[in-house]
Enzyme design. Structure first.
Site, PDB file in Angstrom:
ATOM      1  N   THR A  29     -64.212  21.046  59.447  1.00 15.50           N
ATOM      2  CA  THR A  29     -63.028  21.916  59.355  1.00 15.50           C
ATOM      3  C   THR A  29     -62.787  22.201  57.868  1.00 15.50           C
ATOM      4  OG1 THR A  29     -61.624  19.941  59.561  1.00 15.50           O
ATOM      5  CG2 THR A  29     -61.966  21.270  61.541  1.00 15.50           C
TER       6      THR A  29
ATOM      7  N   LYS B 169     -66.736  13.968  60.502  1.00 19.79           N
ATOM      8  CA  LYS B 169     -65.973  15.011  59.826  1.00 19.79           C
ATOM      9  C   LYS B 169     -64.621  14.428  59.450  1.00 19.79           C
ATOM     10  CE  LYS B 169     -63.000  17.344  61.056  1.00 19.79           C
ATOM     11  NZ  LYS B 169     -61.482  17.311  60.960  1.00 19.79           N
TER      12      LYS B 169
ATOM     13  N   THR C 231     -57.780  11.781  60.573  1.00 16.88           N
ATOM     14  CA  THR C 231     -58.092  13.015  61.302  1.00 16.88           C
ATOM     15  C   THR C 231     -59.584  13.219  61.177  1.00 16.88           C
ATOM     16  OG1 THR C 231     -57.633  15.329  61.682  1.00 16.88           O
ATOM     17  CG2 THR C 231     -57.611  14.623  59.409  1.00 16.88           C
TER      18      THR C 231
ATOM     19  N   GLU D 159     -59.529  16.206  50.504  1.00 16.91           N
ATOM     20  CA  GLU D 159     -59.134  17.551  50.101  1.00 16.91           C
ATOM     21  C   GLU D 159     -58.662  17.580  48.649  1.00 16.91           C
ATOM     22  OE1 GLU D 159     -57.829  19.150  54.523  1.00 16.91           O
ATOM     23  OE2 GLU D 159     -56.322  18.283  53.187  1.00 16.91           O
TER      24      GLU D 159
ATOM     25  N   ASN E 210     -53.529  22.427  51.854  1.00 18.73           N
ATOM     26  CA  ASN E 210     -52.667  22.155  53.004  1.00 18.73           C
ATOM     27  C   ASN E 210     -51.519  23.139  53.126  1.00 18.73           C
ATOM     28  OD1 ASN E 210     -53.527  19.539  54.493  1.00 18.73           O
ATOM     29  ND2 ASN E 210     -53.872  19.123  52.335  1.00 18.73           N
TER      30      ASN E 210
END
Length: 397
Positions: free
Chosen positions: A150, A176, A187, A273, A395
């Site tokens: 993702t 992932k 997640t 991220e 985000n």
């Protein structure tokens, strides 16, 4: 234990297929099938969030059978909070996959990741499953790792070979995850295949131990997902003597499985991220392992600690503060803190250091925090990242 190529299709008896269903509004692949040629022992661990995606609910039931043939996973839509329609879609994915590989739908495990609360495009996915099944191949392990991404910047995969009782067996995995990473688990997906002969109860126990030492020790931002899933299929084509709990073979296999899971967990953290630092927090001297872990997670999830490290700021005060509100009974006069092997605080005493020199040390990719609580002999290690402008940008979008 040696590294091998192939990722999730490295173990004997496994194939993967991928396709694009348009879920991500582009031509990239977003659907992956992982198929065992034979009925495989299976085990799974899932998010502890009270809000769970429909695929989690379906797979949690199917994995109870102890046997599975396939995993079908999509990215781009998490199929969460879609009510009965979400459950119907997840079941339809298992049914279509079963039809294509000729097995019972209860032998198919399903997983979805992506946006929460968006209508699931089941018609597109059901058209994609036959295409993915048509290109099943032992050469598609890497493509499967790409299909489940993702916000990941890079695909995550590994495979190893280890001898069990003189028989070489293999373990392969893809994963992932990059943001909304919090213990229990994250997640994240991790799909593991292995050709070892092992009964489901022993496989589940080995998986639980491996996850506790890996995915349950990572955090990026403290946000626990609705879709966390770790699944393992053991096809048994290695032909080893069946592995039983409380045996040398079980210990050897669990150690190898833990190494695979730890590699995937670290890969998730490295790909956090916007992350610029990989941070290892070693907590020692705790009264119990659970307390050591709680202190480590408190430090790892602190926005002030994470932003300090983004700025290469050796602010140990934020570290001891986070230890203090962790819920664990700690005393400052017992605590010792070092960062990148530089002692900063020693049992209540501030240690003068060359801050500019330490700042230069903290500009490196890897940062290690060592905190000794001085209360016992238990220890735990937690892995995290810094928090950057890029994290907020990703985000916010």
């Amino acid at each position: 234990m040696k590294d091998i190529d192939g990722g999730v299709t490295a173990p004997a008896g496994f194939r993967a297929g991928t396709t694009g269903c348009g879920i991500k509004n582009n031509e990239k692949s977003d659907l992956a099938l992982i198929v065992s040629d034979v009925p495989a022992s299976c085990a799974g661990l899932f998010t502890t969030n009270r809000i769970k995606g429909a695929p989690v609910l379906v797979s949690r039931e199917n994995v109870k059978n102890g046997t599975a043939r396939a995993i079908v996973a999509n990215s781009g839509n998490a199929n969460v909070c879609n009510g009965e329609d979400g459950i119907s879609a997840a079941l339809a994915m298992t049914a279509e996959t079963a039809r294509r590989i000729k097995c019972d739908p209860a032998e198919v495990l399903v997983a979805s990741t992506g946006i929460i609360g968006k209508t699931f495009p089941i018609d597109s996915v059901l058209k994609g499953i036959p295409r993915a099944a048509a290109n099943l191949s032992i050469d598609n392990g890497h493509e499967a790792a790409i299909a489940i991404m993702t916000t990941d910047m890079v695909p995550k995969e590994t495979a190893i070979e280890v001898e069990i009782g003189g028989t070489p067996v293999r373990i392969g995995a893809i994963a992932k995850g990059a943001g909304m990473i919090c213990p229990n688990m994250a997640t994240m997906f991790c799909f593991i295949t292995t050709d070892v002969v092992i009964e489901p109860p022993a496989l589940k126990k080995a998986l639980q131990r491996a996850v506790d030492a890996s995915f349950n020790c990572i955090t990026v931002d403290g946000d626990m997902s609705t879709s966390d899933t770790v699944l393992i299929l053991a096809g048994g084509k290695a032909g080893n003597s069946p592995i039983k709990v409380r045996s040398k073979a079980f210990d050897t296999y669990t150690e190898a499985l833990t190494e695979v899971c730890l590699r995937m967990a670290k890969a998730i953290i490295t790909d956090g991220e916007g992350a610029t630092h990989f941070i290892t927090i070693n907590v020692t001297g705790a009264a119990g392992k659970g307390e050591a872990r709680e202190v480590g997670l408190s430090i790892a999830n602190s926005p002030l600690v994470k932003t300090a490290f983004f700025g290469s700021d050796p602010n140990w005060g934020r570290i001891i503060c986070a230890a203090g509100y962790s819920g664990v009974c700690v005393e400052e006069t017992n605590i010792t803190i070092s960062v990148n092997n530089t002692l900063l605080f020693d049992t209540g005493n501030v240690i003068p250091v060359d801050k500019e020199n330490l700042r230069r040390k903290l500009s490196s990719r890897d940062i290690t925090v060592d905190i000794d609580l001085g209360m016992g002999r238990a220890e735990s290690t937690v892995y995290t990242t810094d928090m950057t402008h890029e994290y907020i940008k990703i985000n916010a979008e």
